[in-house]
Design an enzyme around this catalytic site. Structure first.
Site, PDB file in Angstrom:
ATOM      1  N   HIS A 298       0.363   4.875  -1.862  1.00 17.75           N
ATOM      2  CA  HIS A 298       1.665   5.114  -1.233  1.00 17.75           C
ATOM      3  C   HIS A 298       2.648   5.807  -2.182  1.00 17.75           C
ATOM      4  O   HIS A 298       3.735   6.185  -1.764  1.00 17.75           O
ATOM      5  CB  HIS A 298       2.242   3.816  -0.652  1.00 17.75           C
ATOM      6  CG  HIS A 298       2.974   2.954  -1.619  1.00 17.75           C
ATOM      7  ND1 HIS A 298       2.456   1.804  -2.145  1.00 17.75           N
ATOM      8  CD2 HIS A 298       4.210   3.073  -2.157  1.00 17.75           C
ATOM      9  CE1 HIS A 298       3.334   1.259  -2.959  1.00 17.75           C
ATOM     10  NE2 HIS A 298       4.413   2.010  -2.993  1.00 17.75           N
ATOM     11  N   ASP A 348      -4.483   0.649  -0.258  1.00 20.06           N
ATOM     12  CA  ASP A 348      -3.394   1.340  -0.970  1.00 20.06           C
ATOM     13  C   ASP A 348      -3.803   1.563  -2.429  1.00 20.06           C
ATOM     14  O   ASP A 348      -3.354   0.864  -3.338  1.00 20.06           O
ATOM     15  CB  ASP A 348      -2.124   0.482  -0.877  1.00 20.06           C
ATOM     16  CG  ASP A 348      -0.898   1.222  -1.361  1.00 20.06           C
ATOM     17  OD1 ASP A 348      -1.003   2.423  -1.675  1.00 20.06           O
ATOM     18  OD2 ASP A 348       0.178   0.588  -1.436  1.00 20.06           O
ATOM     19  N   SER A 442       5.361  -0.461  -8.074  1.00 19.17           N
ATOM     20  CA  SER A 442       4.184  -0.051  -7.317  1.00 19.17           C
ATOM     21  C   SER A 442       3.178   0.722  -8.132  1.00 19.17           C
ATOM     22  O   SER A 442       3.562   1.558  -8.949  1.00 19.17           O
ATOM     23  CB  SER A 442       4.595   0.879  -6.182  1.00 19.17           C
ATOM     24  OG  SER A 442       4.956   0.123  -5.100  1.00 19.17           O
ATOM     25  N   GLY A 443       1.931   0.458  -7.857  1.00 23.44           N
ATOM     26  CA  GLY A 443       0.865   1.178  -8.563  1.00 23.44           C
ATOM     27  C   GLY A 443       0.514   0.527  -9.883  1.00 23.44           C
ATOM     28  O   GLY A 443      -0.523   0.804 -10.469  1.00 23.44           O
TER      29      GLY A 443
HETATM   30  N1  ARG Z   1       6.451  -0.642  -2.648  1.00 30.12           N
HETATM   31  C1  ARG Z   1       7.088  -0.940  -3.874  1.00 30.12           C
HETATM   32  C2  ARG Z   1       7.147   0.301  -4.751  1.00 30.12           C
HETATM   33  O1  ARG Z   1       6.937   1.372  -4.230  1.00 30.12           O
HETATM   34  C3  ARG Z   1       6.537  -2.153  -4.536  1.00 30.12           C
HETATM   35  C4  ARG Z   1       6.990  -3.350  -3.846  1.00 30.12           C
HETATM   36  C5  ARG Z   1       6.471  -4.596  -4.365  1.00 30.12           C
HETATM   37  N2  ARG Z   1       7.230  -5.587  -3.706  1.00 30.12           N
HETATM   38  C6  ARG Z   1       7.140  -6.871  -3.937  1.00 30.12           C
HETATM   39  N3  ARG Z   1       7.925  -7.663  -3.334  1.00 30.12           N
HETATM   40  N4  ARG Z   1       6.285  -7.320  -4.800  1.00 30.12           N
HETATM   41  O2  ARG Z   1       7.519   0.260  -5.897  1.00 30.12           O
END
Ligand code: ARG
Length: 494
Positions: A298, A348, A442-443
């Site tokens: 993503h 993902d 993320s990642g």
């Molecule tokens: N989708 C988020 C990003 O792009 C990460 C979110 C993780 N969220 C969580 N509550 N652990 O950085």
């Protein structure tokens, strides 16, 4: 990264902002600023993965990719004189001859060149990266050591590691994974096997006593692949099977951390990567092998212009501060999981192939096939993401937080994520709230310790808010995606 304790936050130049609904409306009604005015300034970057409010009973992974403001591309049809479009042109001169005709031709040529220059690299990068389709002839045979499919998928899933890193190989003759008999094994074969798997060379090998009654025994020489160099046999001298390590992994040079704090010590998480998109930290990543970073699919949304173009990314590895960046690595190729579903966030996961092998940094260990991580294990997640859900900037320091693994059934229960968690996901955090990754993480890695080594258990993917009660972090389940990871590393091996 969020935690109960208040974490001091430092404002950096590279800040990211969460857009409010009002900002969104504003963007939709106003003409966007020019591309250059946005990307060249030293101001806040365009927002990337962000938050969306969810209704209580509809908990779905969310991510609103924010398109980078762009100058609208001229549309070819509108540049054709309206007379011609409407079929009003009667005389030859009016349509094709004279100065106006020439002007039209020149304009069309200019536009075509402009479109080529502007979008050519993107289209080229897209065709080169991401979802390549593999074409396999009907005669294709899996695991016979001969590559039949255009991308080599027929030969890329024939090797795996079992408990204690036992090397297991499948061939077209045996459609099961069997241990490799130690007889005839040597350093050279170890190197070639690791190279086949996308590593540069082997790290170490050893022999294990096995009670298996079937083996893969080495032929007299190694030909291209390990599966093409073995034959099934029922005997193996001394029942000795090969255990192979392709990298020295998961053992940080530093194993102390700031007591009670959440700022990571230098050297504690050497595999941590920060992925910068057009100059700004956008996602985390983890070093798997000298040439490969694992991250989340993503982070490369189709909607964000040029996010799938390798040249827009820089990779920093082993850093603990955004204010002290090491020299970057560049991305040679972005490999997204073909079945990544942006709506559910299933699969993902993505790999980045670097332009050159990373040096002086240690990779994480991939779990072995069938390795189970239990809630009793010590697991941590790390990243440069927000330290409070409402924060408007990422953290300049690498943050760490200890999290508990949460069972799939618990995480899918109606008070938690109500069925949104697939087998390819792993929940971790604290159901009481307070310990979580957040936007910008993320990642990045979720790692767990087993026999004095750290293994990559998850890749930070999504969550409803950050650190909320009954809303733990959701990570891609690396153990379930192992075959995809090894398969791609083999297909893209350096
Ligand atoms: N989708 C988020 C990003 O792009 C990460 C979110 C993780 N969220 C969580 N509550 N652990 O950085």
């Amino acid at each position: 990264m969020t935690e109960n304790k208040h974490i001091a936050e430092v404002q950096v130049e590279s800040t990211r902002f969460i857009l409010t609904d009002t900002d969104m409306e504003h963007r939709q009604t106003e003409a966007p600023p020019s591309y250059d005015s946005v990307v060249n300034q030293n101001t806040a970057p365009p927002l990337y993965p962000s938050l969306q409010t969810l209704s209580a009973n509809q908990i779905l992974p969310y991510h609103i990719p924010q398109p980078i403001p762009q100058t609208p591309a001229p549309r070819a049809a509108e540049t054709i004189p309206s007379q011609r479009r409407q079929g009003l042109c009667r005389s030859k001169r009016c349509c094709y001859g004279g100065s106006s005709g020439a002007t039209v031709v020149v304009m069309l040529v200019v536009i075509a060149i402009w479109l080529g220059v502007r979008y050519g690299p993107t289209l080229w990068a897209l065709s080169k990266s991401t979802k390549e389709t593999d074409t396999c002839p009907p005669s294709s045979v899996d695991c016979d050591g001969k590559r039949d499919c255009s991308q080599g998928s027929d030969e890329s899933r024939c090797v795996r590691f079992g408990t204690a890193n036992e090397l297991q190989v499948m061939t077209f003759k045996s459609s099961v994974f069997l241990p490799v008999c130690a007889q005839g094994w040597n350093k050279n074969i170890a190197d070639q096997t690791c190279q086949q798997l996308g590593f540069r060379q082997h790290h170490e090998y050893g022999f294990l006593l096995t009670n298996s009654s079937s083996f893969q025994s080495m032929n007299s020489q190694f030909t291209n692949t390990i599966q093409g160099s073995v034959n099934r046999s029922t005997s193996c001298p001394g029942q000795q099977a090969v255990s192979l390590h392709c990298s020295k992994c998961g053992k940080p040079p530093v194993s102390t951390r700031i007591i009670g704090g959440s700022v990571a010590a230098d050297g504690q998480w050497p595999w941590q990567a920060s992925l910068h998109f057009q100059g700004y930290h956008t996602c985390g990543g983890t070093l798997l092998a000298p040439d490969f970073i694992i991250t989340a699919a993503h982070c490369f949304p189709k909607e964000t212009r040029d996010s799938q173009m390798p040249s827009n990314w820089k990779v920093y590895i082993g850093l603990v501060s955004q204010l002290r960046l090491p020299s970057p690595y560049y991305v040679h190729k972005i490999i997204l999981h073909e079945n990544y579903d942006p709506a559910t966030k299933n699969n993902d996961i993505a790999l980045l192939k670097l332009n050159k092998p990373a040096s002086n940094v240690q990779p994480i260990c991939l779990p072995v096939f069938g390795q189970k991580f239990s809630p009793a294990q010590q697991c941590w997640t790390t990243g440069f993401g927000l330290t409070r859900q409402e924060a408007d900037s990422i953290s300049t320091s690498l943050m760490e937080v200890k999290v508990d693994l949460i069972d799939l059934s618990v995480c899918n229960s109606h008070t938690v994520y109500h069925g949104s968690i697939t087998e390819n996901m792993q929940c971790a955090g604290d159901l009481r709230g307070g310990k979580d990754s957040c936007q910008g993480d993320s990642g990045g890695p979720l790692v767990c310790k087993a026999d004095d080594q750290w293994y990559l258990t998850g890749v930070t993917s999504w969550g409803d808010g950050c650190g909320k009660q009954n809303r733990p972090g959701v990570y891609s389940n690396v153990g379930r995606l192992l075959m995809w990871i090894y398969g791609k590393m083999q297909q893209e091996r350096p």
